[in-house]
Design a protein around this motif. Sequence first.
Motif, PDB file in Angstrom:
ATOM      1  N   TYR A 324      94.707  90.145  -6.785  1.00 35.22           N
ATOM      2  CA  TYR A 324      93.796  90.940  -6.779  1.00 35.22           C
ATOM      3  C   TYR A 324      92.265  89.912  -7.526  1.00 35.22           C
ATOM      4  CZ  TYR A 324      89.618  93.824  -8.762  1.00 35.22           C
ATOM      5  OH  TYR A 324      88.648  94.328  -9.505  1.00 35.22           O
ATOM      6  N   SER A 326      88.634  89.758  -9.259  1.00 35.34           N
ATOM      7  CA  SER A 326      86.783  89.888  -9.942  1.00 35.34           C
ATOM      8  C   SER A 326      85.682  88.611 -10.731  1.00 35.34           C
ATOM      9  CB  SER A 326      86.299  91.332 -10.558  1.00 35.34           C
ATOM     10  OG  SER A 326      86.925  91.333 -11.865  1.00 35.34           O
ATOM     11  N   GLN A 374      84.019  91.449  -5.529  1.00 39.15           N
ATOM     12  CA  GLN A 374      85.642  91.844  -5.746  1.00 39.15           C
ATOM     13  C   GLN A 374      86.930  91.381  -4.071  1.00 39.15           C
ATOM     14  OE1 GLN A 374      86.481  96.077  -6.519  1.00 39.15           O
ATOM     15  NE2 GLN A 374      86.082  95.948  -8.903  1.00 39.15           N
TER      16      GLN A 374
END
Length: 551
Positions: A324, A326, A374
Amino acid sequence: MMDRRTLLKRSLALAAFYGLPAAPLLAATRDMPEIADGEPSEFSFEWLQRLAKEMANSSYQNNVRELPSTLANMTPQDYNAIGYDPGHSLWHGLDGELDVQFFHVGMGFNQPVRMYALDPDSHQAREIHFDPEIFRYDDADVDVAQLEGEDTLGFAGFRVFKAPSLTERDIVSFLGASYFRAVDDTYQYGISARGLAVNTFAESEDEEFPTYTRFWLETPEPDSTTFTAYALLDSPKVAGAYRFVIHCEAERVVMEIDKHLYPREAIEQLGIAPMTSMFSCGTHQRRMCDTIHPQIHDSDRLTMWRGNGEWVCRPLNNPPKLQYNSFADDAPKGFGLLQTERDFDAYEDVIGNYHERPSLWVEPRNDWGKGEIQMMEIPTTGETMDNVVAFWKPSKAVEPGDSLNFTYRLYWSAQAPVTTDLARIRATRSGMGDFTEGWAPGEHYPEEWARRFAVDYVGGDILRIAKNGPPIMAQLDVSRGKTSDIQIFQVEEFEGIRVIFDWYPTEDSVDPIDMRMVLEGDGDALSETWLYQYFPPPPEQREHPPHPLDA
């Protein structure tokens, strides 16, 4: 089964409840399609917004229904074998530039979507009820007898065709939850978009998939390649009213989207303009490319045009574990998942046609304020699973009772509609390091384990600058480890330059390494910013293959 009289009573009651004048029973509609057999009702986008807001003030009503067994137990092969009678296409009578056909419910598509034909002059809508007569079941294993009298089944979605291929190859498709796709002039689908993402990778809650439950399709002028669709979105946490103005241009599809969201509950992670794509392997990551194909991907990078004017290129990965990232921003100018490699030779794929997959670019049209782009990358072992998700997440907390409005354009095309005047990333490559370029695997074989990276730049007059000055410097930063042997080469073959460097580990960690590089000359930026995430192997695998003469 609900008869037409009951349906009319309910539509009149709904109109009165939401403050709409009831449509006269005998009101004339202009060019209303024949398959729109419902009673007329007044429609406006303002009414749709009020409807969504009122729904958000009430408890969520799940409309998933139990399908007849012949539909619920279908195989994908049987579902895809269901045909459509072109004579019952929505705008068949116009003999125009566009037409619409509907997707059948079945398999996992068990949440009926109600469809309406909308006359733009009278602002009246008529519902289009499910009827087996508009479909063809000759090649599908469907017991049509189970479908008789099921006019409330609704549809699973719709797709749009453009002349001259009004019945053969669709160019826009809305199917499943709030998913939709479009093509450019190659007619090759690839990346998908969604109307909204809710808690896609939130920490404390499961992901929710809002659904388009109704569509109103406005009848276009016969010679127009633009049409308008309105949609009602619903889910346990949020309701929404959407307007799509869809331009089916010669070389691309452009969608102007105006959406109004009304949360029922607080939402931890709200994703605006979400898109999903696939990256299995490419020039910089070869571990999943043990096939006849040099590369396999629908998109090769996330490109961002930040609010401060900076252009950023983030090559996509097929990571060893879920990853992940961002990227904070304020009032972004645009972003998208792009497929920039357009040559067949890069893929050698005669089935997937990855060289023809469209890019998808988001252009905000109102102030989105502070937030972050994101992105989640999921490990995949093949090309059948979308494993990349990207969207905009507002910084402001989303609470029940809020009214949120986002307007933006989506461009489905080979390349993004805008680009930087600076040098752009052409490609990222990686391989064995710690040797003199041009000598491996001869006498100068690597002694220390390292990973080599090559980043190619084109455009922005970068080749002329490389020849005539000022001197080009590569400003490179890495989060861990060390780099050495940064070299810059002029490459006439692609009219650009190549930057090469080696990365060496200084610890045993396998956590990803963040890399950032920008080209500068006399202190000025000459290129977009290259961001990359590298996943080092565990220590026991940090050995180059033995020299062939020593094996």
